[in-house]
Design an enzyme around this catalytic site. Structure first.
Site, PDB file in Angstrom:
ATOM      1  N   HIS A  63       0.707   7.995   3.728  1.00 46.76           N
ATOM      2  CA  HIS A  63       1.532   7.438   4.688  1.00 46.76           C
ATOM      3  C   HIS A  63       2.872   7.624   4.412  1.00 46.76           C
ATOM      4  O   HIS A  63       3.682   7.076   5.228  1.00 46.76           O
ATOM      5  CB  HIS A  63       1.055   6.022   4.631  1.00 46.76           C
ATOM      6  CG  HIS A  63      -0.449   5.404   4.643  1.00 46.76           C
ATOM      7  ND1 HIS A  63      -0.949   5.836   5.524  1.00 46.76           N
ATOM      8  CD2 HIS A  63      -1.049   4.776   3.686  1.00 46.76           C
ATOM      9  CE1 HIS A  63      -2.301   5.234   5.525  1.00 46.76           C
ATOM     10  NE2 HIS A  63      -2.229   4.916   4.443  1.00 46.76           N
ATOM     11  N   GLY A  88      -4.142   1.769   8.566  1.00 45.51           N
ATOM     12  CA  GLY A  88      -5.081   1.318   9.396  1.00 45.51           C
ATOM     13  C   GLY A  88      -4.999  -0.277   9.594  1.00 45.51           C
ATOM     14  O   GLY A  88      -4.918  -0.710  10.575  1.00 45.51           O
ATOM     15  N   ILE A 103       0.229   9.468   8.289  1.00 46.18           N
ATOM     16  CA  ILE A 103      -0.358   8.389   9.222  1.00 46.18           C
ATOM     17  C   ILE A 103      -0.146   6.965   8.861  1.00 46.18           C
ATOM     18  O   ILE A 103       0.509   6.766   7.849  1.00 46.18           O
ATOM     19  CB  ILE A 103      -1.676   8.801   9.138  1.00 46.18           C
ATOM     20  CG1 ILE A 103      -2.534   8.322   7.889  1.00 46.18           C
ATOM     21  CG2 ILE A 103      -2.239  10.255   9.768  1.00 46.18           C
ATOM     22  CD1 ILE A 103      -3.960   8.478   7.993  1.00 46.18           C
ATOM     23  N   ASP A 129       0.817  -1.130  -0.081  1.00 47.20           N
ATOM     24  CA  ASP A 129       0.044   0.054  -0.086  1.00 47.20           C
ATOM     25  C   ASP A 129       0.865   1.140   0.124  1.00 47.20           C
ATOM     26  O   ASP A 129       1.330   1.561   0.953  1.00 47.20           O
ATOM     27  CB  ASP A 129      -0.958  -0.048   1.337  1.00 47.20           C
ATOM     28  CG  ASP A 129      -2.027   1.365   1.386  1.00 47.20           C
ATOM     29  OD1 ASP A 129      -1.782   2.350   0.404  1.00 47.20           O
ATOM     30  OD2 ASP A 129      -2.890   1.066   1.965  1.00 47.20           O
TER      31      ASP A 129
END
Length: 293
Positions: free
Chosen positions: A202, A220, A217, A197
Protein backbone atom coordinates in the site's frame (compact mmCIF):
# COMPACT_ATOMS: atom_id res chain seq x y z
CA UNK A 1 3.48 -25.63 9.33
CA UNK A 2 0.28 -27.06 7.79
CA UNK A 3 -3.34 -26.71 8.83
CA UNK A 4 -4.42 -29.48 11.20
CA UNK A 5 -8.14 -30.23 11.20
CA UNK A 6 -10.20 -30.29 13.43
CA UNK A 7 -7.54 -29.09 15.88
CA UNK A 8 -7.61 -25.61 14.30
CA UNK A 9 -11.16 -25.10 15.63
CA UNK A 10 -9.78 -25.16 19.18
CA UNK A 11 -7.14 -22.53 18.36
CA UNK A 12 -7.52 -19.20 20.16
CA UNK A 13 -5.39 -16.31 21.32
CA UNK A 14 -4.74 -15.24 24.88
CA UNK A 15 -6.91 -12.48 26.33
CA UNK A 16 -5.20 -9.17 25.57
CA UNK A 17 -6.01 -5.75 26.99
CA UNK A 18 -5.77 -2.74 24.70
CA UNK A 19 -6.64 0.94 24.82
CA UNK A 20 -7.34 3.61 22.25
CA UNK A 21 -8.03 7.33 22.51
CA UNK A 22 -9.62 10.13 20.53
CA UNK A 23 -6.56 10.54 18.29
CA UNK A 24 -7.00 6.97 17.01
CA UNK A 25 -10.69 7.60 16.34
CA UNK A 26 -10.01 10.83 14.44
CA UNK A 27 -7.13 9.33 12.43
CA UNK A 28 -9.40 6.52 11.24
CA UNK A 29 -12.09 8.97 10.14
CA UNK A 30 -9.54 11.01 8.20
CA UNK A 31 -8.19 7.80 6.67
CA UNK A 32 -11.58 6.96 5.12
CA UNK A 33 -11.96 10.49 3.78
CA UNK A 34 -14.19 12.13 6.36
CA UNK A 35 -14.23 15.93 6.78
CA UNK A 36 -12.26 17.01 3.71
CA UNK A 37 -14.33 20.17 3.99
CA UNK A 38 -13.57 21.56 7.45
CA UNK A 39 -16.67 23.77 7.24
CA UNK A 40 -18.89 20.67 7.03
CA UNK A 41 -19.84 20.52 10.70
CA UNK A 42 -21.64 17.19 10.33
CA UNK A 43 -18.47 15.39 9.22
CA UNK A 44 -16.30 17.51 11.50
CA UNK A 45 -17.94 15.70 14.43
CA UNK A 46 -15.91 12.58 13.49
CA UNK A 47 -12.51 14.31 13.46
CA UNK A 48 -12.79 16.88 16.25
CA UNK A 49 -12.67 15.95 19.92
CA UNK A 50 -15.65 18.18 20.80
CA UNK A 51 -18.54 15.66 21.09
CA UNK A 52 -16.55 13.18 19.03
CA UNK A 53 -18.42 10.48 17.10
CA UNK A 54 -16.93 7.11 16.13
CA UNK A 55 -17.37 5.42 12.75
CA UNK A 56 -18.49 1.85 13.57
CA UNK A 57 -15.94 0.21 11.26
CA UNK A 58 -13.13 1.88 13.21
CA UNK A 59 -13.36 -1.27 15.34
CA UNK A 60 -11.22 -2.97 12.67
CA UNK A 61 -8.18 -0.86 13.64
CA UNK A 62 -8.71 0.38 17.21
CA UNK A 63 -7.43 -2.77 18.92
CA UNK A 64 -3.86 -1.56 18.47
CA UNK A 65 -2.42 -4.35 20.60
CA UNK A 66 -3.93 -6.87 18.17
CA UNK A 67 -2.41 -5.35 15.03
CA UNK A 68 -0.25 -7.34 12.67
CA UNK A 69 -1.00 -9.83 9.95
CA UNK A 70 -0.36 -12.92 12.04
CA UNK A 71 -1.80 -11.58 15.27
CA UNK A 72 -0.97 -12.98 18.72
CA UNK A 73 0.42 -16.50 18.95
CA UNK A 74 -2.36 -19.10 19.21
CA UNK A 75 -3.06 -21.12 22.35
CA UNK A 76 -4.03 -24.77 22.03
CA UNK A 77 -5.36 -27.36 24.50
CA UNK A 78 -2.86 -30.02 25.52
CA UNK A 79 -2.37 -32.64 22.84
CA UNK A 80 -3.68 -30.48 20.00
CA UNK A 81 -1.55 -29.50 17.03
CA UNK A 82 -1.22 -25.75 16.28
CA UNK A 83 -1.92 -24.70 12.70
CA UNK A 84 -0.23 -21.88 10.83
CA UNK A 85 -1.28 -20.64 7.40
CA UNK A 86 1.16 -19.19 4.86
CA UNK A 87 0.57 -15.45 5.29
CA UNK A 88 2.49 -14.66 2.09
CA UNK A 89 -0.37 -16.31 0.20
CA UNK A 90 -3.27 -14.76 2.11
CA UNK A 91 -6.10 -12.59 0.75
CA UNK A 92 -8.66 -10.89 3.02
CA UNK A 93 -12.02 -12.28 1.88
CA UNK A 94 -14.78 -10.85 4.07
CA UNK A 95 -15.19 -8.62 7.11
CA UNK A 96 -18.02 -8.13 9.59
CA UNK A 97 -18.23 -5.80 12.59
CA UNK A 98 -21.02 -6.24 15.15
CA UNK A 99 -21.37 -3.63 17.89
CA UNK A 100 -23.20 -4.90 20.95
CA UNK A 101 -22.70 -1.44 22.43
CA UNK A 102 -21.90 1.80 20.55
CA UNK A 103 -18.17 2.54 20.46
CA UNK A 104 -16.87 5.19 22.83
CA UNK A 105 -14.38 7.85 21.75
CA UNK A 106 -11.77 6.24 24.02
CA UNK A 107 -11.60 3.17 26.17
CA UNK A 108 -9.82 0.09 27.47
CA UNK A 109 -11.07 -3.34 26.49
CA UNK A 110 -10.04 -6.98 26.47
CA UNK A 111 -9.98 -8.96 23.22
CA UNK A 112 -9.69 -12.64 22.45
CA UNK A 113 -9.55 -14.22 19.01
CA UNK A 114 -10.42 -17.75 17.91
CA UNK A 115 -10.79 -19.77 14.73
CA UNK A 116 -14.45 -20.60 14.11
CA UNK A 117 -14.25 -22.28 10.70
CA UNK A 118 -11.87 -23.87 8.20
CA UNK A 119 -12.98 -24.98 4.74
CA UNK A 120 -10.82 -26.91 2.27
CA UNK A 121 -11.09 -26.00 -1.42
CA UNK A 122 -8.67 -28.80 -2.36
CA UNK A 123 -4.96 -29.18 -3.02
CA UNK A 124 -3.74 -26.26 -5.09
CA UNK A 125 -7.10 -24.47 -4.67
CA UNK A 126 -6.64 -22.90 -1.24
CA UNK A 127 -8.58 -22.78 2.00
CA UNK A 128 -11.02 -20.41 3.69
CA UNK A 129 -10.31 -19.69 7.36
CA UNK A 130 -12.82 -17.79 9.50
CA UNK A 131 -11.61 -16.01 12.62
CA UNK A 132 -13.57 -14.15 15.28
CA UNK A 133 -12.37 -11.56 17.81
CA UNK A 134 -14.57 -10.53 20.73
CA UNK A 135 -14.09 -7.35 22.75
CA UNK A 136 -15.33 -7.17 26.34
CA UNK A 137 -15.42 -4.17 28.69
CA UNK A 138 -14.41 -3.78 32.33
CA UNK A 139 -17.68 -5.49 33.37
CA UNK A 140 -16.96 -8.49 31.17
CA UNK A 141 -19.80 -7.53 28.83
CA UNK A 142 -19.50 -7.89 25.06
CA UNK A 143 -18.79 -4.66 23.19
CA UNK A 144 -17.86 -5.84 19.69
CA UNK A 145 -17.49 -8.99 17.63
CA UNK A 146 -15.22 -8.86 14.58
CA UNK A 147 -15.46 -11.74 12.12
CA UNK A 148 -13.15 -12.03 9.15
CA UNK A 149 -12.54 -14.66 6.50
CA UNK A 150 -9.17 -15.27 4.92
CA UNK A 151 -8.57 -17.03 1.63
CA UNK A 152 -5.32 -18.91 2.14
CA UNK A 153 -4.20 -19.65 -1.43
CA UNK A 154 -1.36 -21.97 -0.42
CA UNK A 155 -3.08 -24.10 2.21
CA UNK A 156 -5.66 -26.26 0.42
CA UNK A 157 -5.73 -30.04 0.75
CA UNK A 158 -5.64 -30.24 4.56
CA UNK A 159 -8.63 -32.60 4.75
CA UNK A 160 -11.28 -30.29 6.19
CA UNK A 161 -14.86 -29.88 4.96
CA UNK A 162 -15.32 -28.39 1.50
CA UNK A 163 -18.86 -27.12 2.15
CA UNK A 164 -20.73 -25.42 4.96
CA UNK A 165 -19.08 -21.99 4.95
CA UNK A 166 -21.49 -19.12 5.67
CA UNK A 167 -23.29 -17.95 2.53
CA UNK A 168 -22.73 -14.31 1.50
CA UNK A 169 -25.59 -11.84 1.76
CA UNK A 170 -27.51 -11.51 -1.51
CA UNK A 171 -28.22 -7.91 -2.53
CA UNK A 172 -31.56 -7.08 -4.21
CA UNK A 173 -31.83 -7.43 -7.98
CA UNK A 174 -33.74 -4.16 -8.37
CA UNK A 175 -32.01 -0.89 -9.19
CA UNK A 176 -30.29 0.72 -6.18
CA UNK A 177 -32.37 3.12 -4.11
CA UNK A 178 -29.32 5.37 -3.72
CA UNK A 179 -25.97 5.67 -5.50
CA UNK A 180 -23.34 8.01 -4.13
CA UNK A 181 -19.77 8.79 -5.24
CA UNK A 182 -16.70 9.18 -3.04
CA UNK A 183 -13.40 10.26 -4.50
CA UNK A 184 -10.18 8.93 -3.02
CA UNK A 185 -6.96 10.91 -2.81
CA UNK A 186 -3.70 9.87 -4.43
CA UNK A 187 -2.19 9.66 -0.93
CA UNK A 188 -5.18 7.89 0.67
CA UNK A 189 -3.29 4.64 1.36
CA UNK A 190 -0.34 6.52 2.87
CA UNK A 191 -2.72 8.15 5.34
CA UNK A 192 -4.81 5.07 6.09
CA UNK A 193 -1.73 2.89 6.77
CA UNK A 194 -1.03 5.00 9.87
CA UNK A 195 -3.93 3.15 11.49
CA UNK A 196 -1.62 0.16 11.77
CA UNK A 197 -1.46 -1.83 8.51
CA UNK A 198 1.96 -0.99 7.07
CA UNK A 199 2.00 -3.67 4.40
CA UNK A 200 4.31 -2.14 1.72
CA UNK A 201 1.84 -3.20 -0.98
CA UNK A 202 0.00 0.00 0.00
CA UNK A 203 3.00 2.31 0.05
CA UNK A 204 5.98 1.03 -1.95
CA UNK A 205 5.74 1.31 -5.78
CA UNK A 206 8.38 -1.39 -6.26
CA UNK A 207 6.52 -3.89 -4.06
CA UNK A 208 3.25 -3.06 -5.82
CA UNK A 209 4.79 -3.69 -9.26
CA UNK A 210 6.15 -7.06 -8.13
CA UNK A 211 2.58 -7.92 -7.06
CA UNK A 212 1.27 -7.00 -10.51
CA UNK A 213 -0.05 -3.49 -9.86
CA UNK A 214 0.98 -0.26 -11.56
CA UNK A 215 1.04 1.54 -8.20
CA UNK A 216 0.31 0.81 -4.53
CA UNK A 217 -3.31 -0.19 -3.90
CA UNK A 218 -5.73 1.00 -1.24
CA UNK A 219 -6.33 -1.19 1.81
CA UNK A 220 -9.47 -3.26 1.45
CA UNK A 221 -10.50 -2.22 4.97
CA UNK A 222 -10.26 1.42 3.89
CA UNK A 223 -12.75 0.75 1.09
CA UNK A 224 -14.86 -1.12 3.65
CA UNK A 225 -14.78 1.96 5.89
CA UNK A 226 -15.83 4.18 2.97
CA UNK A 227 -18.92 1.99 2.47
CA UNK A 228 -19.82 2.51 6.13
CA UNK A 229 -19.32 6.24 5.64
CA UNK A 230 -21.84 6.00 2.79
CA UNK A 231 -24.44 4.40 5.09
CA UNK A 232 -23.81 7.06 7.72
CA UNK A 233 -24.32 9.83 5.17
CA UNK A 234 -27.22 8.45 3.16
CA UNK A 235 -29.23 6.35 5.63
CA UNK A 236 -28.77 7.27 9.31
CA UNK A 237 -28.06 11.02 9.13
CA UNK A 238 -24.52 10.55 10.50
CA UNK A 239 -25.73 8.83 13.69
CA UNK A 240 -23.31 5.89 14.23
CA UNK A 241 -25.32 4.57 17.18
CA UNK A 242 -28.00 3.41 14.72
CA UNK A 243 -25.64 0.88 13.14
CA UNK A 244 -25.50 -2.57 14.74
CA UNK A 245 -23.42 -4.41 12.15
CA UNK A 246 -21.63 -3.85 8.85
CA UNK A 247 -20.34 -6.68 6.66
CA UNK A 248 -18.99 -7.08 3.13
CA UNK A 249 -16.95 -9.24 0.78
CA UNK A 250 -13.82 -7.87 -0.93
CA UNK A 251 -13.84 -8.49 -4.68
CA UNK A 252 -11.26 -6.19 -6.36
CA UNK A 253 -8.66 -3.60 -5.31
CA UNK A 254 -9.12 0.18 -5.37
CA UNK A 255 -6.30 2.35 -6.69
CA UNK A 256 -5.76 5.60 -4.76
CA UNK A 257 -7.31 8.35 -6.86
CA UNK A 258 -10.24 6.17 -7.93
CA UNK A 259 -13.80 7.39 -7.43
CA UNK A 260 -15.86 4.79 -5.57
CA UNK A 261 -19.59 4.55 -6.24
CA UNK A 262 -21.58 2.97 -3.41
CA UNK A 263 -24.95 1.50 -4.39
CA UNK A 264 -27.47 1.19 -1.55
CA UNK A 265 -30.74 -0.73 -1.18
CA UNK A 266 -33.01 0.06 1.80
CA UNK A 267 -35.27 -2.66 3.22
CA UNK A 268 -36.30 -1.69 6.73
CA UNK A 269 -33.42 -2.29 9.11
CA UNK A 270 -31.47 -4.24 6.49
CA UNK A 271 -29.40 -2.01 4.23
CA UNK A 272 -27.70 -3.78 1.33
CA UNK A 273 -24.77 -2.23 -0.52
CA UNK A 274 -22.07 -2.80 -3.08
CA UNK A 275 -19.23 -0.58 -4.29
CA UNK A 276 -17.72 -0.14 -7.73
CA UNK A 277 -15.21 1.93 -9.66
CA UNK A 278 -17.09 2.99 -12.79
CA UNK A 279 -13.97 4.19 -14.62
CA UNK A 280 -12.56 0.63 -14.61
CA UNK A 281 -15.91 -1.23 -14.63
CA UNK A 282 -14.81 -2.98 -11.44
CA UNK A 283 -16.97 -4.07 -8.51
CA UNK A 284 -14.71 -3.71 -5.46
CA UNK A 285 -17.13 -4.62 -2.64
CA UNK A 286 -19.87 -7.24 -2.94
CA UNK A 287 -22.62 -8.74 -0.78
CA UNK A 288 -22.67 -5.80 1.65
CA UNK A 289 -25.17 -5.67 4.51
CA UNK A 290 -25.65 -3.11 7.27
CA UNK A 291 -28.14 -3.98 10.00
CA UNK A 292 -29.64 -1.07 11.93
CA UNK A 293 -30.65 -1.20 15.59
Amino acid sequence: MPIFYPDILDQKTAHRTFSYDDKDVMLYALGVGMARDQMNETELAFVYEKNLKVIPTAATVLASGMRGAAGPAPEMPAGHRPSQINFLMVVHGEQKVELHKPLRASGTYTAQGRTVGAYDKGAGKGAVIINETVWTDEKGEKVATLTGSTFARGDGGFGGPSEGAPEPHVVPTRAPDISVDFDTRDDQALLYRLNGDRNPLHSDPEVAKKAGFDKPILHGLCTYGITCRAILQEVVNFDPDQIYSHQARFSAPVIPGDTITVDIWKDGKNISFEARVKARNATVIKNGLTVLR
